[in-house]
Design a protein around this motif. Sequence first.
Motif, mmCIF file in Angstrom:
data_model
loop_
_atom_site.group_PDB
_atom_site.id
_atom_site.type_symbol
_atom_site.label_atom_id
_atom_site.label_comp_id
_atom_site.label_asym_id
_atom_site.label_seq_id
_atom_site.Cartn_x
_atom_site.Cartn_y
_atom_site.Cartn_z
ATOM 1 N N GLY A 165 0.823 -1.205 0.000
ATOM 2 C CA GLY A 165 0.000 0.000 0.000
ATOM 3 C C GLY A 165 0.850 1.245 0.000
ATOM 4 O O GLY A 165 0.510 2.252 -0.623
ATOM 5 N N LEU A 166 1.999 1.177 0.674
ATOM 6 C CA LEU A 166 2.915 2.316 0.691
ATOM 7 C C LEU A 166 3.400 2.626 -0.709
ATOM 8 O O LEU A 166 3.457 3.773 -1.142
ATOM 9 C CB LEU A 166 4.117 2.017 1.590
ATOM 10 N N ASN A 167 3.727 1.586 -1.464
ATOM 11 C CA ASN A 167 4.232 1.796 -2.814
ATOM 12 C C ASN A 167 3.158 2.372 -3.726
ATOM 13 O O ASN A 167 3.451 3.108 -4.665
ATOM 14 C CB ASN A 167 4.739 0.465 -3.393
ATOM 15 N N ALA A 168 1.906 2.020 -3.468
ATOM 16 C CA ALA A 168 0.821 2.411 -4.358
ATOM 17 C C ALA A 168 0.463 3.886 -4.224
ATOM 18 O O ALA A 168 0.268 4.568 -5.223
ATOM 19 C CB ALA A 168 -0.402 1.537 -4.090
ATOM 20 N N HIS A 169 0.353 4.384 -2.998
ATOM 21 C CA HIS A 169 -0.205 5.740 -2.877
ATOM 22 C C HIS A 169 0.266 6.492 -1.636
ATOM 23 O O HIS A 169 -0.422 7.383 -1.175
ATOM 24 C CB HIS A 169 -1.740 5.667 -2.846
ATOM 25 N N ASN A 170 1.429 6.160 -1.104
ATOM 26 C CA ASN A 170 1.816 6.800 0.147
ATOM 27 C C ASN A 170 3.226 7.386 0.110
ATOM 28 O O ASN A 170 4.081 7.013 0.908
ATOM 29 C CB ASN A 170 1.691 5.807 1.307
ATOM 30 N N SER A 171 3.458 8.276 -0.802
ATOM 31 C CA SER A 171 4.731 8.988 -0.829
ATOM 32 C C SER A 171 4.887 9.783 0.465
ATOM 33 O O SER A 171 3.945 10.414 0.936
ATOM 34 C CB SER A 171 4.766 9.942 -2.025
ATOM 35 N N GLY A 172 6.085 9.736 1.039
ATOM 36 C CA GLY A 172 6.332 10.480 2.267
ATOM 37 C C GLY A 172 6.293 9.629 3.519
ATOM 38 O O GLY A 172 6.508 10.140 4.612
ATOM 39 N N VAL A 173 6.029 8.324 3.382
ATOM 40 C CA VAL A 173 6.090 7.411 4.514
ATOM 41 C C VAL A 173 7.336 6.541 4.343
ATOM 42 O O VAL A 173 7.522 5.915 3.311
ATOM 43 C CB VAL A 173 4.839 6.512 4.612
ATOM 44 N N TYR A 174 8.175 6.533 5.354
ATOM 45 C CA TYR A 174 9.441 5.797 5.314
ATOM 46 C C TYR A 174 9.381 4.684 6.349
ATOM 47 O O TYR A 174 9.210 4.949 7.536
ATOM 48 C CB TYR A 174 10.615 6.719 5.619
ATOM 49 N N VAL A 175 9.502 3.453 5.904
ATOM 50 C CA VAL A 175 9.425 2.311 6.818
ATOM 51 C C VAL A 175 10.830 1.777 7.047
ATOM 52 O O VAL A 175 11.523 1.390 6.099
ATOM 53 C CB VAL A 175 8.526 1.198 6.264
ATOM 54 N N ILE A 176 11.259 1.781 8.287
ATOM 55 C CA ILE A 176 12.576 1.254 8.654
ATOM 56 C C ILE A 176 12.371 0.064 9.577
ATOM 57 O O ILE A 176 11.776 0.184 10.651
ATOM 58 C CB ILE A 176 13.433 2.317 9.351
ATOM 59 N N GLY A 177 12.830 -1.085 9.143
ATOM 60 C CA GLY A 177 12.759 -2.282 9.974
ATOM 61 C C GLY A 177 14.108 -2.536 10.626
ATOM 62 O O GLY A 177 15.158 -2.169 10.083
ATOM 63 N N ALA A 178 14.084 -3.155 11.786
ATOM 64 C CA ALA A 178 15.324 -3.511 12.482
ATOM 65 C C ALA A 178 15.217 -4.946 12.968
ATOM 66 O O ALA A 178 14.167 -5.371 13.463
ATOM 67 C CB ALA A 178 15.571 -2.578 13.664
ATOM 68 N N THR A 179 16.283 -5.684 12.793
ATOM 69 C CA THR A 179 16.299 -7.066 13.245
ATOM 70 C C THR A 179 17.732 -7.507 13.525
ATOM 71 O O THR A 179 18.678 -7.026 12.897
ATOM 72 C CB THR A 179 15.667 -8.008 12.198
ATOM 73 N N ASN A 180 17.865 -8.412 14.471
ATOM 74 C CA ASN A 180 19.165 -9.039 14.722
ATOM 75 C C ASN A 180 19.327 -10.302 13.883
ATOM 76 O O ASN A 180 20.432 -10.819 13.750
ATOM 77 C CB ASN A 180 19.302 -9.400 16.210
ATOM 78 N N THR A 181 18.218 -10.810 13.341
ATOM 79 C CA THR A 181 18.241 -12.087 12.616
ATOM 80 C C THR A 181 17.528 -11.957 11.271
ATOM 81 O O THR A 181 16.418 -12.484 11.097
ATOM 82 C CB THR A 181 17.581 -13.192 13.456
ATOM 83 N N PRO A 182 18.124 -11.271 10.305
ATOM 84 C CA PRO A 182 17.451 -11.071 9.020
ATOM 85 C C PRO A 182 17.214 -12.363 8.249
ATOM 86 O O PRO A 182 16.324 -12.421 7.398
ATOM 87 C CB PRO A 182 18.418 -10.147 8.262
ATOM 88 N N TRP A 183 17.990 -13.400 8.542
ATOM 89 C CA TRP A 183 17.841 -14.675 7.830
ATOM 90 C C TRP A 183 16.543 -15.395 8.195
ATOM 91 O O TRP A 183 16.167 -16.353 7.535
ATOM 92 C CB TRP A 183 19.043 -15.574 8.121
#
Length: 315
Positions: A165-183
């Motif tokens: 949904g962010l890609n479709a119509h939400n310019s200006g929203v920045y999503v930052i994820g954090a993880t110790n275990t990306p795998w």
Amino acid sequence: MSNEQEGKQAQLRVIQFDRSRYEMVEKTQPRETFADVGGLEEVKKKVQMNFILPLQNPEFFKAFGKEAGGSLLLYGPPGCGKTFLAKAIAGEINANFLHMELQAILSMWVGQSEHNLHDVFETARAYKPCVLFIDELDAIGGNRQNMGQHHERMLVNQLLLELDGLNAHNSGVYVIGATNTPWYLDSALRRPGRFNQMIFIPPPSEAERELILKLKLKDKPQEALNTKKIAGKAQHFSGADLEQVVEDAVEQALQRSLESGELQPITQEDLQDSLKRRNPTTLEWFSTAKNYAIFSDVNKDYEHVLNYLRDHKIR
């Protein structure tokens, strides 16, 4: 929009989800920027290209079909400043900051967790420009093939829907994820337009370790301390590890104060003794990450981990 609303919108805000009332609680915080982040120059360059420059030069990015917004995945050992960096990004682009933690989303009621997740994203859209920081991303975005419960898979599906949904119509929203275990993340989260950009956050350098020690010791009773010497011996220590070293030294000084009846300052010996009793917690993480980087890294996602191990002679 009134002047009061405009002024409110211009402030950097931290919004947290209050499970007891199921509402967003807003509170102001100091505005950290990249000037407050020591080192990590390569990380800053990547963030500049993806988050900051599109705002400063929208005509160039629009010509290439790129808009302000998007997502980023920070990974690395625990306690190395992923949350602080996310706040600095929000401060750098003068955006609101929405910190989403696992306990704010999960619910015992069927469908409520997905509803909570949607509410958080809707709040981010309402307060854009907004940095939505998802801590412990692997806890809500784990691999669906390894999930036995239907509701767990549905939560991952909801997260994917919100990101699309962010890609479709939400310019200006920045999503930052954090993880110790990306795998452990679901592979669908790593597709283009979602968390396809990974940034490795390493343990602090020697200069950064000295700065952390000085900050943690600030305003505490102390003798003349050689923090540079301590920092030099604290190889691979995370920021959280260093904070614990200082806390242990504080306890020693407090114990002497209580025994003598007079205030006793923190000494160099206190710090040295505290450091000797601790090992860097990052080494256990590197041991696990090394296995994934060597045997399961088809797309070379974890090359930065191997480079760090080589450059710092970690086996």
